[in-house]
Design a protein around this motif. Structure first.
Motif, mmCIF file in Angstrom:
data_model
loop_
_atom_site.group_PDB
_atom_site.id
_atom_site.type_symbol
_atom_site.label_atom_id
_atom_site.label_comp_id
_atom_site.label_asym_id
_atom_site.label_seq_id
_atom_site.Cartn_x
_atom_site.Cartn_y
_atom_site.Cartn_z
ATOM 1 N N GLY A 110 -2.688 13.687 3.722
ATOM 2 C CA GLY A 110 -1.967 12.427 3.245
ATOM 3 C C GLY A 110 -1.713 12.522 1.783
ATOM 4 O O GLY A 110 -1.328 11.500 1.147
ATOM 5 N N TYR A 111 -1.597 13.607 1.395
ATOM 6 C CA TYR A 111 -1.211 13.927 -0.342
ATOM 7 C C TYR A 111 0.229 13.222 -0.300
ATOM 8 O O TYR A 111 1.263 13.284 0.363
ATOM 9 N N ASP A 112 0.275 12.346 -1.616
ATOM 10 C CA ASP A 112 1.499 11.576 -1.787
ATOM 11 C C ASP A 112 2.218 12.315 -3.170
ATOM 12 O O ASP A 112 1.531 11.862 -4.252
ATOM 13 N N VAL A 113 3.244 13.104 -3.019
ATOM 14 C CA VAL A 113 3.608 14.016 -4.280
ATOM 15 C C VAL A 113 4.360 12.943 -5.119
ATOM 16 O O VAL A 113 4.374 13.365 -6.383
ATOM 17 N N THR A 114 4.671 11.745 -4.729
ATOM 18 C CA THR A 114 5.405 10.959 -5.823
ATOM 19 C C THR A 114 4.374 10.440 -6.858
ATOM 20 O O THR A 114 4.843 10.105 -7.963
ATOM 21 N N LYS A 115 3.011 10.309 -6.574
ATOM 22 C CA LYS A 115 2.257 9.913 -7.573
ATOM 23 C C LYS A 115 2.057 10.829 -8.741
ATOM 24 O O LYS A 115 2.063 10.644 -9.881
ATOM 25 N N ASP A 116 2.305 12.381 -8.417
ATOM 26 C CA ASP A 116 1.972 13.552 -9.152
ATOM 27 C C ASP A 116 3.318 13.529 -9.818
ATOM 28 O O ASP A 116 3.353 14.000 -11.217
ATOM 29 N N PHE A 117 4.472 13.217 -9.264
ATOM 30 C CA PHE A 117 5.909 13.343 -9.590
ATOM 31 C C PHE A 117 6.092 12.122 -10.858
ATOM 32 O O PHE A 117 6.608 12.270 -12.109
ATOM 33 N N ASN A 118 5.279 11.221 -10.468
ATOM 34 C CA ASN A 118 5.589 9.920 -11.648
ATOM 35 C C ASN A 118 4.915 10.169 -12.738
ATOM 36 O O ASN A 118 5.029 10.017 -14.085
ATOM 37 N N PHE A 159 10.985 18.997 -2.631
ATOM 38 C CA PHE A 159 11.887 18.716 -1.617
ATOM 39 C C PHE A 159 11.244 17.622 -1.143
ATOM 40 O O PHE A 159 10.184 17.264 -0.329
ATOM 41 N N GLY A 160 12.376 16.610 -0.831
ATOM 42 C CA GLY A 160 11.976 15.281 0.015
ATOM 43 C C GLY A 160 13.051 14.630 0.842
ATOM 44 O O GLY A 160 14.116 14.913 0.377
ATOM 45 N N GLY A 161 12.740 13.867 1.568
ATOM 46 C CA GLY A 161 14.005 13.052 2.379
ATOM 47 C C GLY A 161 14.330 11.848 1.616
ATOM 48 O O GLY A 161 14.072 11.267 0.426
ATOM 49 N N PRO A 162 15.482 11.034 2.334
ATOM 50 C CA PRO A 162 16.084 10.066 1.495
ATOM 51 C C PRO A 162 15.399 8.713 1.205
ATOM 52 O O PRO A 162 15.472 8.026 0.235
ATOM 53 N N TRP A 163 14.258 8.567 2.077
ATOM 54 C CA TRP A 163 13.669 7.153 1.842
ATOM 55 C C TRP A 163 12.877 7.292 0.621
ATOM 56 O O TRP A 163 12.326 6.523 -0.099
ATOM 57 N N ILE A 164 12.603 8.468 0.001
ATOM 58 C CA ILE A 164 11.857 8.751 -1.178
ATOM 59 C C ILE A 164 12.631 8.214 -2.418
ATOM 60 O O ILE A 164 11.857 7.641 -3.488
ATOM 61 N N MET A 165 13.936 8.218 -2.535
ATOM 62 C CA MET A 165 14.487 7.563 -3.511
ATOM 63 C C MET A 165 14.215 6.115 -3.639
ATOM 64 O O MET A 165 14.008 5.432 -4.863
ATOM 65 N N THR A 166 14.242 5.248 -2.607
ATOM 66 C CA THR A 166 13.708 3.978 -2.533
ATOM 67 C C THR A 166 12.389 3.652 -2.907
ATOM 68 O O THR A 166 11.879 2.871 -3.894
ATOM 69 N N LEU A 167 11.301 4.623 -2.493
ATOM 70 C CA LEU A 167 10.040 4.516 -2.902
ATOM 71 C C LEU A 167 9.798 4.724 -4.405
ATOM 72 O O LEU A 167 9.167 4.007 -5.072
ATOM 73 N N LEU A 168 10.759 5.559 -5.076
ATOM 74 C CA LEU A 168 10.332 6.176 -6.228
ATOM 75 C C LEU A 168 10.746 4.815 -7.108
ATOM 76 O O LEU A 168 10.142 4.097 -8.269
ATOM 77 N N ASP A 169 11.892 4.150 -6.701
ATOM 78 C CA ASP A 169 12.483 3.068 -7.612
ATOM 79 C C ASP A 169 11.533 1.695 -7.382
ATOM 80 O O ASP A 169 11.514 1.228 -8.238
ATOM 81 N N GLU A 170 11.053 1.682 -6.111
ATOM 82 C CA GLU A 170 10.046 0.347 -6.175
ATOM 83 C C GLU A 170 8.613 0.560 -6.685
ATOM 84 O O GLU A 170 8.177 -0.194 -7.231
ATOM 85 N N ASN A 171 8.150 1.909 -6.487
ATOM 86 C CA ASN A 171 6.811 1.943 -6.947
ATOM 87 C C ASN A 171 6.494 2.460 -8.257
ATOM 88 O O ASN A 171 5.510 2.246 -9.189
ATOM 89 N N TYR A 172 7.617 3.216 -8.847
ATOM 90 C CA TYR A 172 7.548 3.980 -10.329
ATOM 91 C C TYR A 172 8.768 3.429 -10.902
ATOM 92 O O TYR A 172 9.695 4.407 -11.570
ATOM 93 N N PRO A 173 8.962 2.222 -11.562
ATOM 94 C CA PRO A 173 10.044 1.845 -12.226
ATOM 95 C C PRO A 173 10.360 2.596 -13.630
ATOM 96 O O PRO A 173 11.351 2.794 -14.276
ATOM 97 N N ASP A 174 9.076 3.021 -14.039
ATOM 98 C CA ASP A 174 8.962 3.484 -15.447
ATOM 99 C C ASP A 174 9.772 4.757 -15.433
ATOM 100 O O ASP A 174 10.142 5.153 -16.776
ATOM 101 N N ILE A 175 9.971 5.394 -14.428
ATOM 102 C CA ILE A 175 10.661 6.642 -14.382
ATOM 103 C C ILE A 175 11.999 6.716 -13.958
ATOM 104 O O ILE A 175 12.821 7.515 -13.669
ATOM 105 N N LYS A 176 12.493 5.540 -13.737
ATOM 106 C CA LYS A 176 13.843 5.316 -13.413
ATOM 107 C C LYS A 176 14.735 5.779 -14.396
ATOM 108 O O LYS A 176 14.652 5.574 -15.660
#
Length: 414
Positions: free
Chosen positions: A249-257, A265-282
């Protein structure tokens, strides 16, 4: 969101196929599209949650049609579809992932796509191929999915990286630079083992010119190209550029943030996930096409819409699917879900035509490669998963691991 649903209970599928009757009513026995009727639709994951709103809009323009959408979780979707097929109770329309299509086509429960209504040229080649088995197409592409490279641009600047890595050699150089110059813990996040490790490996395998099973149905997973790809993949773990042990269940976006992982490497839905969950790295990250080896090739995924062979509402089902998969309907669906349109016409206007990030996804889809639609594909890829893990954990060479997988897979494709 949804994604990467895996098939299970293959033995049950094959057993069920033996007791299923042949296809049901023909179009001649169907209710006419303009008659009052109810269409039953099963959709999975986020699509199942969002499709009801689209159905309401469609019903306003087609008051004779009631669209009954049943949302189903991806975790139980395959099991429910198999049970419904065995009982002759599939819905009129069902969403199906690419890994399902070969099984259900073999069970003879899907209506072939009417190519006088749906044209192959309107869709990405990989999306159309995903629904085609032995020359017959059973699914109309609904949305597409592929993988591209996500990377932290701010950390790249610290590492002295001015452009996204364009080749596989540059990818490894960048991973080292992120660690050495930007102080990241890892250089690149790729999966070391476990279920679906192959999905992380596809970008390396396909770009190197390798395959697991070729178009002739022959196992080729120990080809020189595949061995070279796995050697490259394994080298990230050998050099400490990628983590050898990743929890379930590892979530790479947390460590990316956090900045400990600068690339993945990731899929298209991750763009929305990053914008919504991690606005500080937008504005501090970007996407790029898979670095080139022999070519830049990523995996192709997504879903298609199928019609039950036993449906009495085939005419109306075709019209609703045409509405969902036409260029206008696809553009609307993207706005609702961020699912990438399978219909290339949807990419010709608006945000889909002008956004630089979205252009990366379109370019990648032009060369994306779909997995073979084989009934035992899940079992086949599990052998590759094991081979990859053996290499990433330093237990065997790429050649030995893939030779072992080859011998196991040969018995599954005969």
């Amino acid at each position: 969101m949804h994604r990467a649903a895996r098939t299970t209970s293959v033995a049950f599928v094959l057993t069920s196929a033996l007791v299923l009757t042949a296809c049901g009513s023909s179009d001649g026995d169907s209710v006419a599209a303009d008659e009052k009727q109810t269409l039953t639709v099963w959709a999975m994951g986020t699509e199942g949650e969002k499709l009801g709103d689209v159905a309401e809009k469609y019903q306003e323009a087609n008051p004779n049609i009631t669209v009954k959408v049943t949302p189903i979780g991806w975790d139980v979707a395959h099991q429910k579809l198999v049970a419904a097929a065995a009982a002759g109770k599939l819905p009129d329309i069902a969403q199906m992932g690419g890994s399902y299509m070969g099984e259900f086509a073999e069970m003879d429960v899907l209506e072939p796509v009417d190519t006088s209504v749906f044209a192959e040229k309107d869709f990405f080649p990989a999306a159309w191929k995903q629904g085609t088995i032995d020359g017959t197409t059973y699914g109309v592409p609904w949305y597409v999915d592929t993988r591209v490279l996500f990377y932290r641009t701010d950390l790249a600047e610290k590492a002295g990286i001015t452009e996204a890595p364009a080749t596989m050699a540059e990818l490894q150089q960048a991973a080292k630079a992120f660690q050495d110059e930007a102080g990241t813990k890892w250089g690149l996040s790729i999966q070391p083992g476990g279920l679906d490790t192959v999905q992380s490996f596809y970008q390396f395998l396909y770009s190197a010119g390798g395959e697991i099973v070729n178009e002739d149905g022959k196992a080729v997973v120990n080809s020189p190209e595949a061995v070279r790809a796995l050697e490259n993949y394994g080298s990230y773990f050998k050099q400490g550029l990628s983590e050898k042990s990743v929890r379930p269940g590892y979530d790479v976006t947390k460590d990316f943030n956090a900045g400990s992982v600068p690339m993945f490497f990731g899929g298209p839905w991750i763009m929305t996930l990053l914008d919504e969950n991690y606005p500080d790295i937008k504005g501090k990250w970007a996407v790029a096409n898979v670095p080139t080896d022999k070519a830049s090739v990523s995996m192709a995924g997504g879903s298609s819409l199928t019609i039950s062979a036993d449906s009495e509402h085939k005419a109306a089902a075709k019209e609703f699917i045409a509405y969902l998969t036409g260029a206008e309907g696809q553009a609307d669906w993207y706005q609702r879900t961020s699912d990438l349109p399978a219909n290339t016409g949807a990419w010709e206007s608006g945000e889909l035509a002008t956004d630089p990030d979205l252009k990366v996804w379109r370019t990648q889809m032009e060369t994306a490669k779909v997995s073979p639609t084989l009934p035992k594909w899940t079992e086949i890829t599990s052998k590759v998963d094991a081979a990859i893990e053996s290499v990433t954990q330093g237990k065997s060479s790429a050649k030995d691991a893939l030779d072992k997988a080859q011998s196991e897979i040969e018995g599954l494709v005969e």
